[in-house]
Design an enzyme around this catalytic site. Structure first.
Site, PDB file in Angstrom:
ATOM      1  N   TYR A   1       0.838  -1.214   0.000  1.00 42.44           N
ATOM      2  CA  TYR A   1       0.000   0.000   0.000  1.00 42.44           C
ATOM      3  C   TYR A   1       0.868   1.257   0.000  1.00 42.44           C
ATOM      4  O   TYR A   1       0.642   2.200  -0.769  1.00 42.44           O
ATOM      5  CB  TYR A   1      -0.885  -0.060   1.248  1.00 42.44           C
ATOM      6  CG  TYR A   1      -1.857   1.073   1.438  1.00 42.44           C
ATOM      7  CD1 TYR A   1      -3.052   1.119   0.730  1.00 42.44           C
ATOM      8  CD2 TYR A   1      -1.605   2.086   2.368  1.00 42.44           C
ATOM      9  CE1 TYR A   1      -3.970   2.150   0.936  1.00 42.44           C
ATOM     10  CE2 TYR A   1      -2.513   3.107   2.579  1.00 42.44           C
ATOM     11  CZ  TYR A   1      -3.694   3.135   1.860  1.00 42.44           C
ATOM     12  OH  TYR A   1      -4.588   4.152   2.070  1.00 42.44           O
TER      13      TYR A   1
ATOM     14  N   LYS B   1       1.078   4.100  -2.832  1.00 40.58           N
ATOM     15  CA  LYS B   1       0.734   5.491  -2.516  1.00 40.58           C
ATOM     16  C   LYS B   1       1.895   6.440  -2.835  1.00 40.58           C
ATOM     17  O   LYS B   1       1.672   7.593  -3.218  1.00 40.58           O
ATOM     18  CB  LYS B   1       0.308   5.619  -1.048  1.00 40.58           C
ATOM     19  CG  LYS B   1      -1.024   4.935  -0.726  1.00 40.58           C
ATOM     20  CD  LYS B   1      -2.133   5.387  -1.655  1.00 40.58           C
ATOM     21  CE  LYS B   1      -3.523   5.102  -1.132  1.00 40.58           C
ATOM     22  NZ  LYS B   1      -4.566   5.414  -2.146  1.00 40.58           N
TER      23      LYS B   1
HETATM   24  N1  LIG Z   1     -10.083   6.233   5.097  1.00 37.56           N
HETATM   25  C1  LIG Z   1      -8.893   6.743   5.404  1.00 37.56           C
HETATM   26  O1  LIG Z   1      -8.643   7.172   6.547  1.00 37.56           O
HETATM   27  C2  LIG Z   1      -7.830   6.817   4.356  1.00 37.56           C
HETATM   28  C3  LIG Z   1      -6.531   7.168   4.750  1.00 37.56           C
HETATM   29  C4  LIG Z   1      -5.538   7.302   3.778  1.00 37.56           C
HETATM   30  C5  LIG Z   1      -5.858   7.073   2.448  1.00 37.56           C
HETATM   31  N2  LIG Z   1      -7.128   6.693   2.092  1.00 37.56           N
HETATM   32  C6  LIG Z   1      -7.393   6.448   0.671  1.00 37.56           C
HETATM   33  O2  LIG Z   1      -8.613   7.063   0.291  1.00 37.56           O
HETATM   34  C7  LIG Z   1      -9.237   6.266  -0.721  1.00 37.56           C
HETATM   35  C8  LIG Z   1     -10.669   5.924  -0.307  1.00 37.56           C
HETATM   36  O3  LIG Z   1     -10.637   5.145   0.857  1.00 37.56           O
HETATM   37  P1  LIG Z   1     -11.955   4.790   1.703  1.00 37.56           P
HETATM   38  O4  LIG Z   1     -11.537   4.803   3.114  1.00 37.56           O
HETATM   39  O5  LIG Z   1     -13.099   5.589   1.243  1.00 37.56           O
HETATM   40  O6  LIG Z   1     -12.153   3.226   1.268  1.00 37.56           O
HETATM   41  P2  LIG Z   1     -13.462   2.367   1.029  1.00 37.56           P
HETATM   42  O7  LIG Z   1     -13.032   0.938   1.163  1.00 37.56           O
HETATM   43  O8  LIG Z   1     -14.588   2.856   1.888  1.00 37.56           O
HETATM   44  O9  LIG Z   1     -13.856   2.670  -0.500  1.00 37.56           O
HETATM   45  C9  LIG Z   1     -13.083   2.230  -1.556  1.00 37.56           C
HETATM   46  C10 LIG Z   1     -13.980   1.978  -2.753  1.00 37.56           C
HETATM   47  O10 LIG Z   1     -13.153   1.581  -3.868  1.00 37.56           O
HETATM   48  C11 LIG Z   1     -13.827   0.578  -4.588  1.00 37.56           C
HETATM   49  N3  LIG Z   1     -12.865  -0.237  -5.352  1.00 37.56           N
HETATM   50  C12 LIG Z   1     -11.899  -1.043  -4.837  1.00 37.56           C
HETATM   51  N4  LIG Z   1     -11.235  -1.652  -5.831  1.00 37.56           N
HETATM   52  C13 LIG Z   1     -11.759  -1.207  -6.996  1.00 37.56           C
HETATM   53  C14 LIG Z   1     -11.471  -1.462  -8.368  1.00 37.56           C
HETATM   54  N5  LIG Z   1     -10.504  -2.314  -8.751  1.00 37.56           N
HETATM   55  N6  LIG Z   1     -12.196  -0.816  -9.317  1.00 37.56           N
HETATM   56  C15 LIG Z   1     -13.192   0.045  -8.954  1.00 37.56           C
HETATM   57  N7  LIG Z   1     -13.503   0.317  -7.664  1.00 37.56           N
HETATM   58  C16 LIG Z   1     -12.803  -0.305  -6.697  1.00 37.56           C
HETATM   59  C17 LIG Z   1     -14.555  -0.226  -3.525  1.00 37.56           C
HETATM   60  O11 LIG Z   1     -15.631  -0.983  -4.083  1.00 37.56           O
HETATM   61  C18 LIG Z   1     -14.995   0.861  -2.542  1.00 37.56           C
HETATM   62  O12 LIG Z   1     -16.316   1.320  -2.812  1.00 37.56           O
HETATM   63  C19 LIG Z   1      -8.343   5.043  -0.930  1.00 37.56           C
HETATM   64  O13 LIG Z   1      -7.476   5.263  -2.013  1.00 37.56           O
HETATM   65  C20 LIG Z   1      -7.566   4.977   0.359  1.00 37.56           C
HETATM   66  O14 LIG Z   1      -6.338   4.306   0.192  1.00 37.56           O
HETATM   67  C21 LIG Z   1      -8.115   6.548   3.016  1.00 37.56           C
END
Ligand SMILES: NC(=O)c1ccc[n+]([C@@H]2O[C@H](COP(=O)([O-])OP(=O)(O)OC[C@H]3O[C@@H](n4cnc5c(N)ncnc54)[C@H](O)[C@@H]3O)[C@@H](O)[C@H]2O)c1
Length: 301
Positions: A165, A169
């Site tokens: 990851y 990133k």
């Molecule tokens: N939540 C946090 O605190 C946090 C922190 C750092 C980074 N992020 C980043 O923010 C972004 C969103 O995270 P989140 O927490 O909303 O996650 P989440 O799991 O709630 O949502 C991710 C979405 O991506 C979709 N997805 C996954 N693989 C896919 C693919 N191959 N094709 C199409 N869609 C796909 C899933 O179906 C899901 O709806 C991510 O890139 C994550 O790495 C989140």
């Protein structure tokens, strides 16, 4: 309250079926954008796809009086990235913004990580940015306008049990900087957001994070980056959590030592302290994080 910040714009958002992507899709539509809700509807580990996930967000947008189309594509494929962009072009004839939010998590210590765990995470995050950015950039270049928004994480600076990851990133930050540089002359911008928000993904972290916010706290900043108000903003990385927005520095050398010609190892050893090391705060704080993970307490920020 929505103010029509994105009136007339067409935006495709990957991972828009849940979490932060969904909050961004709803906010963009509320600000007047026409939105492609792209999500293959998988589990946190990237399994068991369901197209209803994207359709549900399209229905939510429609119910609120907005316009959206769904694309239940896998962002890790070139065909998926092409179809997401084509969905916008077929419906509205242009694409002004791409927000790449789709992501999965497969945590494992480096020494235990399988090839599948590496490949799936790098393909979804890093290649999943390339596929949509690539196809959108070809259109935006001709339009001479557009805004690409990538999703990175503070983990790009290193992570104990997420080498896959973290590497993906970090790659996204470099991809965004490269897109910003390569597309600058065409009036196309690229930036990255490192969010922290309460979603199923952050719920997976084994300790309570020192800082936490909601997906809806991240969405207004994404709307801003997509809007003409941010026309001079490119090549940047921003942390967004709750009410805090912070800009990251640009990578740069900080110290050097020089000699005429080639160094010997002995000479380097003799003068290494002059160039030295830069503190890696993650390593400095490992013990604190280990305790926090064991007790479920928050580490000090
Ligand atoms: N939540 C946090 O605190 C946090 C922190 C750092 C980074 N992020 C980043 O923010 C972004 C969103 O995270 P989140 O927490 O909303 O996650 P989440 O799991 O709630 O949502 C991710 C979405 O991506 C979709 N997805 C996954 N693989 C896919 C693919 N191959 N094709 C199409 N869609 C796909 C899933 O179906 C899901 O709806 C991510 O890139 C994550 O790495 C989140």
């Amino acid at each position: 309250m929505a103010s029509g910040f994105l009136e007339g714009k067409v935006v495709a958002i990957t991972g828009a079926g849940g979490g932060i992507g969904r909050a961004c899709a709803l906010a963009c539509a509320a600000e007047g954008a026409k939105v492609v809700v792209a999500d293959i509807g998988v589990s946190l580990a990237g399994e068991d796809p369901k197209s209803e996930v994207a359709d549900a967000v399209v229905a939510e947008i429609a119910a609120a009086g907005g316009e959206a189309r769904s694309a239940a594509d896998d962002v890790s494929t070139m065909a998926g990235g092409a179809h997401i962009v084509q969905t916008a072009l077929d419906a509205w004839g242009r694409i002004d913004g791409v927000v790449a939010v789709a992501g999965i998590l497969r945590e494992r210590m480096l020494f235990n990580m399988s090839e599948d765990e590496w490949d799936a995470v790098v393909a979804t995050h890093l290649k999943g940015h390339f596929t949509v950015f690539r196809h959108a950039a070809a259109v935006m270049r001709k339009q001479e306008s557009g805004s690409l928004v990538g999703f990175t994480s503070g983990a790009f600076a290193g992570s104990v049990a997420q080498a896959n990851y973290s590497a993906a990133k970090g790659g996204i930050v470099s991809l965004v900087r490269s897109a910003a540089a390569g597309l600058y002359r065409y009036g196309v911008r690229a930036n990255a957001v490192a969010p922290i928000a309460r979603t199923r993904m952050s719920a997976n972290v084994p300790m309570e994070l020192a800082e936490m916010g909601e997906p809806e706290d991240v969405a207004p900043f994404v709307v801003y980056l997509l809007s003409d108000a941010a026309k001079d903003v490119t090549g940047q990385v921003y942390t967004v959590v709750g009410g805090r927005i912070a800009v990251w520095n640009q990578p740069a050398e900080v110290r050097e030592i020089r000699k005429e010609g080639r160094w010997t190892p002995e000479e380097i050893a003799g003068r290494f302290d002059e160039v030295g090391v830069e503190r890696m705060t993650l390593i400095d704080r490992l013990e604190e994080y280990r305790k926090a993970a064991a007790t479920g307490e928050k580490p000090n920020n």
